[in-house]
Design an enzyme around this catalytic site. Structure first.
Site, PDB file in Angstrom:
ATOM      1  N   ASP A  77    -128.832  16.510 -84.131  1.00  0.00           N
ATOM      2  CA  ASP A  77    -127.397  16.290 -83.979  1.00  0.00           C
ATOM      3  C   ASP A  77    -126.668  17.248 -84.914  1.00  0.00           C
ATOM      4  O   ASP A  77    -127.291  17.907 -85.746  1.00  0.00           O
ATOM      5  CB  ASP A  77    -126.999  14.826 -84.217  1.00  0.00           C
ATOM      6  CG  ASP A  77    -127.446  14.279 -85.561  1.00  0.00           C
ATOM      7  OD1 ASP A  77    -128.082  15.017 -86.334  1.00  0.00           O
ATOM      8  OD2 ASP A  77    -127.160  13.103 -85.847  1.00  0.00           O
ATOM      9  N   TYR A  79    -124.409  19.092 -87.862  1.00  0.00           N
ATOM     10  CA  TYR A  79    -124.294  18.883 -89.305  1.00  0.00           C
ATOM     11  C   TYR A  79    -123.181  17.869 -89.576  1.00  0.00           C
ATOM     12  O   TYR A  79    -122.076  17.992 -89.039  1.00  0.00           O
ATOM     13  CB  TYR A  79    -123.962  20.189 -90.019  1.00  0.00           C
ATOM     14  CG  TYR A  79    -125.060  21.226 -89.976  1.00  0.00           C
ATOM     15  CD1 TYR A  79    -126.285  21.008 -90.592  1.00  0.00           C
ATOM     16  CD2 TYR A  79    -124.858  22.450 -89.336  1.00  0.00           C
ATOM     17  CE1 TYR A  79    -127.284  21.974 -90.576  1.00  0.00           C
ATOM     18  CE2 TYR A  79    -125.854  23.425 -89.320  1.00  0.00           C
ATOM     19  CZ  TYR A  79    -127.062  23.179 -89.934  1.00  0.00           C
ATOM     20  OH  TYR A  79    -128.048  24.144 -89.909  1.00  0.00           O
ATOM     21  N   PHE A  90    -128.264  24.177 -85.576  1.00  0.00           N
ATOM     22  CA  PHE A  90    -128.651  24.873 -86.800  1.00  0.00           C
ATOM     23  C   PHE A  90    -127.618  25.894 -87.281  1.00  0.00           C
ATOM     24  O   PHE A  90    -127.718  26.405 -88.394  1.00  0.00           O
ATOM     25  CB  PHE A  90    -130.025  25.563 -86.658  1.00  0.00           C
ATOM     26  CG  PHE A  90    -131.145  24.598 -86.421  1.00  0.00           C
ATOM     27  CD1 PHE A  90    -131.654  23.841 -87.466  1.00  0.00           C
ATOM     28  CD2 PHE A  90    -131.694  24.428 -85.158  1.00  0.00           C
ATOM     29  CE1 PHE A  90    -132.687  22.933 -87.250  1.00  0.00           C
ATOM     30  CE2 PHE A  90    -132.726  23.527 -84.937  1.00  0.00           C
ATOM     31  CZ  PHE A  90    -133.224  22.776 -85.998  1.00  0.00           C
ATOM     32  N   HIS A 203    -140.422  20.415 -88.668  1.00  0.00           N
ATOM     33  CA  HIS A 203    -139.001  20.764 -88.784  1.00  0.00           C
ATOM     34  C   HIS A 203    -138.782  21.671 -90.000  1.00  0.00           C
ATOM     35  O   HIS A 203    -139.503  21.572 -90.997  1.00  0.00           O
ATOM     36  CB  HIS A 203    -138.190  19.468 -88.950  1.00  0.00           C
ATOM     37  CG  HIS A 203    -136.730  19.630 -88.724  1.00  0.00           C
ATOM     38  ND1 HIS A 203    -135.862  20.024 -89.724  1.00  0.00           N
ATOM     39  CD2 HIS A 203    -135.964  19.444 -87.619  1.00  0.00           C
ATOM     40  CE1 HIS A 203    -134.631  20.073 -89.244  1.00  0.00           C
ATOM     41  NE2 HIS A 203    -134.661  19.741 -87.966  1.00  0.00           N
TER      42      HIS A 203
END
Length: 238
Positions: A77, A79, A90, A203
């Site tokens: 989702d 930031y 990102f 991740h």
């Protein structure tokens, strides 16, 4: 500003690139997305800060038209820090400093993999080359990570992943972390001949990057695959 962006989640003319609209139109017409619209309206009318800005909710789709997508990098989702998110997974707005730690680690791996030393966190140049920077959930309450999960966005983004997997044109799907890797189940039914490349690793967050994200060489693997398909490689510089 009126609720036009919220209405766009359900009504007949959302601000979506035409190729994506043709793929996603049936999803926008469902009762589940009506409930998402109502949920978002309630959040905003209660005075909650929803990120990113409404005009950026569909940025990932509009920056990478459906027919031009060659790579998908899937996030969870946006930031939750105000001023950071702008609709691309990102990625952050050009003036954001310091960069989020996950993005710093992405750039560290890129430097190791390709010798590219990026410092600008706006990843729009990637999107413009057909890299779909897609979050599974397209909004988040300020300072509340995962606060809008399971409200309906996943129906839209799952449909997008499925539609890309169903195309005959090969796509690279980059699945970082357990949440993204669960989306492999959407790709598998359409990948019996292995025409798509699926790259999976931990991740890039500081909690997991040292468990196998560093050293996974995703960027060179993407470009090698694209060249094998007769496609130009991605210029990963920002």
């Amino acid at each position: 500003m009126a609720d036009s962006a919220i209405d766009a989640v359900t009504e007949n003319n959302p601000p979506l690139e035409p190729g994506w609209w043709s793929v996603l139109e049936p999803i926008f017409a469902t009762e589940a997305i009506d409930r998402l619209r109502d949920f978002l309206r309630t959040e905003l009318r209660a005075g909650k800060q929803v990120l990113p800005a409404k005009t950026d909710w569909f940025n990932a789709f509009n920056a990478a038209p459906f027919d031009q997508v060659r790579v998908v990098i899937l996030g969870q989702d946006p930031y939750p820090t105000p001023g950071h998110a702008h609709g691309l997974s990102f990625s952050v707005r050009p003036d954001v400093r310091p960069l989020p730690k996950s993005l710093i680690n992405i750039f560290k791996e890129m430097a190791s993999d390709l010798g590219i030393h990026n410092t600008a966190g706006d990843l729009t140049p990637w999107a413009n080359q057909g890299v779909l920077l897609l979050n599974a959930v397209l909004t988040v309450p300020a300072r509340q990570p995962a606060g809008h999960q399971n409200q309906g966005w996943e129906l839209i983004t799952d449909a997008a992943i499925t539609a890309l997997a169903a195309r005959s044109k090969p796509v690279v799907f980059v699945l970082w972390g357990a949440a993204a890797q669960r989306k492999a189940a959407l790709i598998a039914p359409h990948n019996n001949n292995q025409r798509h490349l699926i790259i999976q690793s931990p991740h890039p967050s500081p909690l997991s990057a040292y468990r196998g994200f560093f050293g996974s060489h995703p960027f060179s693997r993407i470009n090698e695959f694209l060249v094998q398909q007769g496609e130009p490689p991605i210029d990963w510089r920002t």
